[in-house]
Design a protein around this motif. Structure first.
Motif, PDB file in Angstrom:
ATOM      1  N   UNK A  39       0.757  -1.022   0.103  1.00 11.61           N
ATOM      2  CA  UNK A  39       0.045   0.060   0.086  1.00 11.61           C
ATOM      3  C   UNK A  39       0.801   1.202  -0.028  1.00 11.61           C
ATOM      4  N   UNK A  40       2.223   1.306   0.011  1.00 10.13           N
ATOM      5  CA  UNK A  40       2.971   2.538   0.101  1.00 10.13           C
ATOM      6  C   UNK A  40       3.965   2.392  -1.182  1.00 10.13           C
ATOM      7  N   UNK A  41       4.549   1.195  -1.511  1.00 11.08           N
ATOM      8  CA  UNK A  41       5.684   1.253  -2.613  1.00 11.08           C
ATOM      9  C   UNK A  41       5.492  -0.095  -3.140  1.00 11.08           C
ATOM     10  N   UNK A  42       6.332  -0.072  -4.164  1.00  6.56           N
ATOM     11  CA  UNK A  42       6.802  -1.355  -5.074  1.00  6.56           C
ATOM     12  C   UNK A  42       8.200  -1.369  -5.070  1.00  6.56           C
ATOM     13  N   UNK A  43       8.653  -2.569  -5.205  1.00  6.27           N
ATOM     14  CA  UNK A  43      10.238  -2.649  -5.183  1.00  6.27           C
ATOM     15  C   UNK A  43      10.348  -4.043  -5.988  1.00  6.27           C
ATOM     16  N   UNK A  44      11.570  -3.912  -6.763  1.00 11.06           N
ATOM     17  CA  UNK A  44      12.268  -4.907  -7.396  1.00 11.06           C
ATOM     18  C   UNK A  44      13.597  -5.102  -6.850  1.00 11.06           C
ATOM     19  N   UNK A  45      13.773  -6.507  -6.711  1.00  7.77           N
ATOM     20  CA  UNK A  45      15.438  -6.874  -6.048  1.00  7.77           C
ATOM     21  C   UNK A  45      15.800  -8.096  -6.625  1.00  7.77           C
ATOM     22  N   UNK A  46      17.105  -8.099  -6.248  1.00  8.07           N
ATOM     23  CA  UNK A  46      17.984  -9.376  -6.290  1.00  8.07           C
ATOM     24  C   UNK A  46      18.276  -9.443  -4.931  1.00  8.07           C
ATOM     25  N   UNK A  47      17.572 -10.739  -4.384  1.00  8.40           N
ATOM     26  CA  UNK A  47      18.094 -11.018  -2.908  1.00  8.40           C
ATOM     27  C   UNK A  47      18.799 -12.136  -2.851  1.00  8.40           C
ATOM     28  N   UNK A  48      19.822 -11.954  -1.937  1.00 13.15           N
ATOM     29  CA  UNK A  48      20.793 -13.075  -1.837  1.00 13.15           C
ATOM     30  C   UNK A  48      20.394 -13.658  -0.050  1.00 13.15           C
ATOM     31  N   UNK A  49      20.069 -14.661  -0.205  1.00  8.19           N
ATOM     32  CA  UNK A  49      19.236 -15.399   1.111  1.00  8.19           C
ATOM     33  C   UNK A  49      20.324 -16.394   1.622  1.00  8.19           C
ATOM     34  N   UNK A  50      21.662 -16.558   1.277  1.00  8.67           N
ATOM     35  CA  UNK A  50      22.221 -17.802   2.063  1.00  8.67           C
ATOM     36  C   UNK A  50      22.372 -17.542   3.414  1.00  8.67           C
TER      37      UNK A  50
ATOM     38  N   UNK B  16      15.473  -1.469  -6.321  1.00  8.04           N
ATOM     39  CA  UNK B  16      15.261  -0.216  -6.533  1.00  8.04           C
ATOM     40  C   UNK B  16      13.609  -0.216  -6.314  1.00  8.04           C
ATOM     41  N   UNK B  17      13.028   1.061  -5.825  1.00 10.07           N
ATOM     42  CA  UNK B  17      11.730   1.225  -5.149  1.00 10.07           C
ATOM     43  C   UNK B  17      11.062   2.223  -5.934  1.00 10.07           C
ATOM     44  N   UNK B  18       9.744   2.227  -5.753  1.00 16.00           N
ATOM     45  CA  UNK B  18       8.787   3.266  -6.368  1.00 16.00           C
ATOM     46  C   UNK B  18       7.752   3.683  -5.247  1.00 16.00           C
ATOM     47  N   UNK B  19       7.866   4.996  -5.181  1.00 17.86           N
ATOM     48  CA  UNK B  19       6.883   5.378  -3.979  1.00 17.86           C
ATOM     49  C   UNK B  19       6.114   6.684  -4.451  1.00 17.86           C
ATOM     50  N   UNK B  20       5.127   7.364  -4.160  1.00 23.27           N
ATOM     51  CA  UNK B  20       4.000   6.469  -3.506  1.00 23.27           C
ATOM     52  C   UNK B  20       3.343   5.506  -4.440  1.00 23.27           C
ATOM     53  N   UNK B  21       2.993   4.343  -4.218  1.00 25.79           N
ATOM     54  CA  UNK B  21       1.905   3.655  -5.008  1.00 25.79           C
ATOM     55  C   UNK B  21       1.438   2.733  -4.150  1.00 25.79           C
ATOM     56  N   UNK B  22       0.229   2.122  -4.620  1.00 22.23           N
ATOM     57  CA  UNK B  22      -0.636   1.527  -3.792  1.00 22.23           C
ATOM     58  C   UNK B  22      -1.247   0.366  -4.559  1.00 22.23           C
ATOM     59  N   UNK B  23      -0.665  -0.868  -4.466  1.00 21.12           N
ATOM     60  CA  UNK B  23      -1.129  -2.059  -5.185  1.00 21.12           C
ATOM     61  C   UNK B  23      -2.740  -2.294  -5.013  1.00 21.12           C
TER      62      UNK B  23
ATOM     63  N   UNK C  42      -2.040   0.706 -10.895  1.00 19.05           N
ATOM     64  CA  UNK C  42      -1.560  -0.591 -11.524  1.00 19.05           C
ATOM     65  C   UNK C  42      -0.757  -0.267 -12.745  1.00 19.05           C
ATOM     66  N   UNK C  43      -1.228   0.737 -13.729  1.00 21.04           N
ATOM     67  CA  UNK C  43      -0.273   0.722 -14.874  1.00 21.04           C
ATOM     68  C   UNK C  43       0.956   1.317 -14.448  1.00 21.04           C
ATOM     69  N   UNK C  44       1.063   2.356 -13.424  1.00 18.04           N
ATOM     70  CA  UNK C  44       2.383   2.837 -13.129  1.00 18.04           C
ATOM     71  C   UNK C  44       3.138   1.787 -12.182  1.00 18.04           C
ATOM     72  N   UNK C  45       2.847   0.945 -11.557  1.00 14.78           N
ATOM     73  CA  UNK C  45       3.177  -0.292 -11.128  1.00 14.78           C
ATOM     74  C   UNK C  45       3.867  -1.295 -12.223  1.00 14.78           C
ATOM     75  N   UNK C  46       3.133  -1.638 -13.162  1.00 19.22           N
ATOM     76  CA  UNK C  46       3.545  -2.440 -14.355  1.00 19.22           C
ATOM     77  C   UNK C  46       4.696  -1.778 -15.129  1.00 19.22           C
ATOM     78  N   UNK C  47       4.459  -0.502 -15.383  1.00 16.05           N
ATOM     79  CA  UNK C  47       5.405   0.278 -16.053  1.00 16.05           C
ATOM     80  C   UNK C  47       6.909   0.393 -15.254  1.00 16.05           C
TER      81      UNK C  47
END
Length: 153
Positions: free
Chosen positions: A53-64, A111-118, A124-129
């Motif tokens: 409800x506040x942001x979107x993010x995309x990441x590479x996560x290393x969980x070892x 990388x994050x995008x704020x403010x957006x709300x799923x 949604x168009x902004x989230x998809x973009x």
């Protein structure tokens, strides 16, 4: 305000919509991909997309689970930082040994995008973009970079 079930359904509907939108897009190698659950084929390395409800993010996560091995993976990504940023067309945040929402130690590049709300369909168009070009760029990066991790498999 949504009930927990309504929120879950709306979140699921967004990811289903995103998945349908991405379905015709082939990988850098020309294969069909499950973009939402992208498989790096490297244990403990994930490409994650999240939206709330506040942001979107995309990441590479290393969980070892071993912090020293996690750091080795992170250092390998650092050696590929220029290639990653050139492929993405932007710089991302780098975080060694952060704590995730479950209290586990992870490292991430994001990388994050704020403010957006799923939960707001107008976002949604902004989230998809935001998500689409970045997951495609991560795939292109990984198509070249994955072999640098062969010694850590």
């Amino acid at each position: 305000m949504y009930t927990r079930e309504e929120a879950s359904q709306l979140r699921q509907k967004f990811w289903t919509t995103f998945g349908q939108y991405m379905a015709p897009v082939l990988s850098a190698e020309g294969w069909r991909v499950n973009w939402i659950n992208y498989n790096t084929r490297l244990k403990h390395v994930y490409f994650r997309m999240q939206a709330d409800k506040k942001e979107a993010s995309i990441s590479i996560e290393i969980t070892h689970p071993d912090p020293e091995l996690q750091e080795l993976f992170f250092e390998q990504f650092l050696m590929l930082k220029t290639l990653l940023h050139e492929t993405l067309g932007e710089t991302w945040e780098w975080e060694l040994h952060a704590t995730d929402e479950l209290g586990k130690t992870i490292s991430r590049i994001y990388k994050t995008l704020q403010p957006v709300n799923v939960f707001n369909k107008e976002d949604w168009p902004q989230l998809i973009s935001f998500l689409k070009p970045r997951i495609i760029a991560l795939d292109a990066f990984w198509n070249d970079a994955q072999y640098s991790f062969d010694e850590l498999r």
